[in-house]
Motif scaffolding. Sequence first.
Motif, PDB file in Angstrom:
ATOM      1  N   ALA A  75       0.853  -1.196   0.000  1.00  0.00           N
ATOM      2  CA  ALA A  75       0.000   0.000   0.000  1.00  0.00           C
ATOM      3  C   ALA A  75       0.885   1.241   0.000  1.00  0.00           C
ATOM      4  O   ALA A  75       1.767   1.385   0.846  1.00  0.00           O
ATOM      5  N   VAL A  76       0.637   2.130  -0.973  1.00  0.00           N
ATOM      6  CA  VAL A  76       1.431   3.354  -1.081  1.00  0.00           C
ATOM      7  C   VAL A  76       0.588   4.619  -0.913  1.00  0.00           C
ATOM      8  O   VAL A  76       1.145   5.701  -0.720  1.00  0.00           O
ATOM      9  N   ASP A  77      -0.729   4.499  -0.994  1.00  0.00           N
ATOM     10  CA  ASP A  77      -1.586   5.655  -0.747  1.00  0.00           C
ATOM     11  C   ASP A  77      -2.995   5.182  -0.417  1.00  0.00           C
ATOM     12  O   ASP A  77      -3.415   4.100  -0.842  1.00  0.00           O
ATOM     13  N   VAL A  78      -3.693   5.994   0.340  1.00  0.00           N
ATOM     14  CA  VAL A  78      -5.078   5.733   0.734  1.00  0.00           C
ATOM     15  C   VAL A  78      -5.819   7.053   0.628  1.00  0.00           C
ATOM     16  O   VAL A  78      -5.316   8.082   1.086  1.00  0.00           O
ATOM     17  N   TRP A  79      -6.999   7.021   0.010  1.00  0.00           N
ATOM     18  CA  TRP A  79      -7.789   8.238  -0.098  1.00  0.00           C
ATOM     19  C   TRP A  79      -9.275   7.906  -0.131  1.00  0.00           C
ATOM     20  O   TRP A  79      -9.663   6.775  -0.355  1.00  0.00           O
ATOM     21  N   VAL A  80     -10.086   8.938   0.095  1.00  0.00           N
ATOM     22  CA  VAL A  80     -11.534   8.815  -0.029  1.00  0.00           C
ATOM     23  C   VAL A  80     -11.858   9.209  -1.466  1.00  0.00           C
ATOM     24  O   VAL A  80     -11.485  10.287  -1.922  1.00  0.00           O
ATOM     25  N   THR A  81     -12.523   8.305  -2.185  1.00  0.00           N
ATOM     26  CA  THR A  81     -12.778   8.529  -3.603  1.00  0.00           C
ATOM     27  C   THR A  81     -14.224   8.906  -3.873  1.00  0.00           C
ATOM     28  O   THR A  81     -15.140   8.389  -3.225  1.00  0.00           O
ATOM     29  N   ASP A  82     -14.406   9.795  -4.831  1.00  0.00           N
ATOM     30  CA  ASP A  82     -15.743  10.162  -5.289  1.00  0.00           C
ATOM     31  C   ASP A  82     -16.143   9.327  -6.501  1.00  0.00           C
ATOM     32  O   ASP A  82     -17.325   9.275  -6.840  1.00  0.00           O
ATOM     33  N   ASP A  83     -15.148   8.712  -7.166  1.00  0.00           N
ATOM     34  CA  ASP A  83     -15.432   8.007  -8.410  1.00  0.00           C
ATOM     35  C   ASP A  83     -14.475   6.826  -8.584  1.00  0.00           C
ATOM     36  O   ASP A  83     -13.458   6.938  -9.270  1.00  0.00           O
ATOM     37  N   PRO A  84     -14.785   5.683  -7.965  1.00  0.00           N
ATOM     38  CA  PRO A  84     -13.897   4.519  -8.069  1.00  0.00           C
ATOM     39  C   PRO A  84     -13.606   4.091  -9.513  1.00  0.00           C
ATOM     40  O   PRO A  84     -12.475   3.742  -9.839  1.00  0.00           O
ATOM     41  N   ALA A  85     -14.605   4.144 -10.379  1.00  0.00           N
ATOM     42  CA  ALA A  85     -14.395   3.731 -11.771  1.00  0.00           C
ATOM     43  C   ALA A  85     -13.362   4.624 -12.453  1.00  0.00           C
ATOM     44  O   ALA A  85     -12.511   4.137 -13.214  1.00  0.00           O
ATOM     45  N   GLU A  86     -13.397   5.904 -12.177  1.00  0.00           N
ATOM     46  CA  GLU A  86     -12.406   6.826 -12.748  1.00  0.00           C
ATOM     47  C   GLU A  86     -11.014   6.526 -12.184  1.00  0.00           C
ATOM     48  O   GLU A  86     -10.027   6.587 -12.912  1.00  0.00           O
ATOM     49  N   ASP A  87     -10.933   6.203 -10.903  1.00  0.00           N
ATOM     50  CA  ASP A  87      -9.639   5.849 -10.309  1.00  0.00           C
ATOM     51  C   ASP A  87      -9.039   4.631 -11.005  1.00  0.00           C
ATOM     52  O   ASP A  87      -7.849   4.593 -11.295  1.00  0.00           O
ATOM     53  N   VAL A  88      -9.877   3.619 -11.288  1.00  0.00           N
ATOM     54  CA  VAL A  88      -9.402   2.416 -11.977  1.00  0.00           C
ATOM     55  C   VAL A  88      -8.944   2.776 -13.386  1.00  0.00           C
ATOM     56  O   VAL A  88      -7.876   2.344 -13.832  1.00  0.00           O
ATOM     57  N   SER A  89      -9.733   3.565 -14.086  1.00  0.00           N
ATOM     58  CA  SER A  89      -9.388   3.971 -15.447  1.00  0.00           C
ATOM     59  C   SER A  89      -8.064   4.732 -15.476  1.00  0.00           C
ATOM     60  O   SER A  89      -7.193   4.461 -16.310  1.00  0.00           O
ATOM     61  N   ASN A  90      -7.896   5.674 -14.557  1.00  0.00           N
ATOM     62  CA  ASN A  90      -6.653   6.443 -14.504  1.00  0.00           C
ATOM     63  C   ASN A  90      -5.465   5.558 -14.146  1.00  0.00           C
ATOM     64  O   ASN A  90      -4.365   5.749 -14.666  1.00  0.00           O
ATOM     65  N   SER A  91      -5.684   4.598 -13.268  1.00  0.00           N
ATOM     66  CA  SER A  91      -4.610   3.681 -12.894  1.00  0.00           C
ATOM     67  C   SER A  91      -4.144   2.875 -14.109  1.00  0.00           C
ATOM     68  O   SER A  91      -2.957   2.699 -14.337  1.00  0.00           O
ATOM     69  N   ARG A  92      -5.104   2.382 -14.866  1.00  0.00           N
ATOM     70  CA  ARG A  92      -4.765   1.597 -16.063  1.00  0.00           C
ATOM     71  C   ARG A  92      -4.066   2.454 -17.107  1.00  0.00           C
ATOM     72  O   ARG A  92      -3.174   1.994 -17.800  1.00  0.00           O
ATOM     73  N   ARG A  93      -4.485   3.700 -17.212  1.00  0.00           N
ATOM     74  CA  ARG A  93      -3.940   4.592 -18.234  1.00  0.00           C
ATOM     75  C   ARG A  93      -2.569   5.143 -17.835  1.00  0.00           C
ATOM     76  O   ARG A  93      -1.665   5.214 -18.672  1.00  0.00           O
ATOM     77  N   TYR A  94      -2.413   5.532 -16.580  1.00  0.00           N
ATOM     78  CA  TYR A  94      -1.206   6.252 -16.180  1.00  0.00           C
ATOM     79  C   TYR A  94      -0.325   5.521 -15.174  1.00  0.00           C
ATOM     80  O   TYR A  94       0.825   5.882 -14.981  1.00  0.00           O
ATOM     81  N   GLY A  95      -0.861   4.531 -14.481  1.00  0.00           N
ATOM     82  CA  GLY A  95      -0.116   3.855 -13.425  1.00  0.00           C
ATOM     83  C   GLY A  95       0.832   2.801 -13.961  1.00  0.00           C
ATOM     84  O   GLY A  95       0.711   2.346 -15.099  1.00  0.00           O
ATOM     85  N   PRO A  96       1.778   2.398 -13.135  1.00  0.00           N
ATOM     86  CA  PRO A  96       2.687   1.318 -13.537  1.00  0.00           C
ATOM     87  C   PRO A  96       1.919  -0.008 -13.656  1.00  0.00           C
ATOM     88  O   PRO A  96       0.836  -0.164 -13.081  1.00  0.00           O
ATOM     89  N   GLU A  97       2.481  -0.936 -14.389  1.00  0.00           N
ATOM     90  CA  GLU A  97       1.819  -2.225 -14.610  1.00  0.00           C
ATOM     91  C   GLU A  97       1.526  -2.977 -13.319  1.00  0.00           C
ATOM     92  O   GLU A  97       0.562  -3.721 -13.241  1.00  0.00           O
TER      93      GLU A  97
END
Length: 113
Positions: A75-97
């Motif tokens: 675990a490297v970060d924890v936050w309260v999210t307003d849009d889990p689907a957007e977080d997943v999309s951004n992770s896939r687009r910009y995050g490391p594999e």
Amino acid sequence: MSVGEYVSPDGQLRLLVICPDGDWTLGFNGFPWHTHGSIRASLSGKDEATAINSFVADLTSGKSVIAIRHIKGTAVDVWVTDDPAEDVSNSRRYGPEDETIEFRLWDGSAVKV
């Protein structure tokens, strides 16, 4: 005001609500994400004290969804999210594999996205 430390029932998360130098700050102990009382007030249209209390109440009652970002299983970060689907999309687009995001409620219940 909801000052202090709030520990999730499973002991995995600790939300800190502090006020250094008059700046209300809320965040999870040991992780970089945080928010400020003034931001919560601006977003909600409430006064700062009410906005902070509402944020804490929504989180600890299970109304808010918590995101936990993992890299290589750590675990490297924890936050309260307003849009889990957007977080997943951004992770896939910009995050490391090797990045994954887990979603849960305060009580530890998993949230499917």
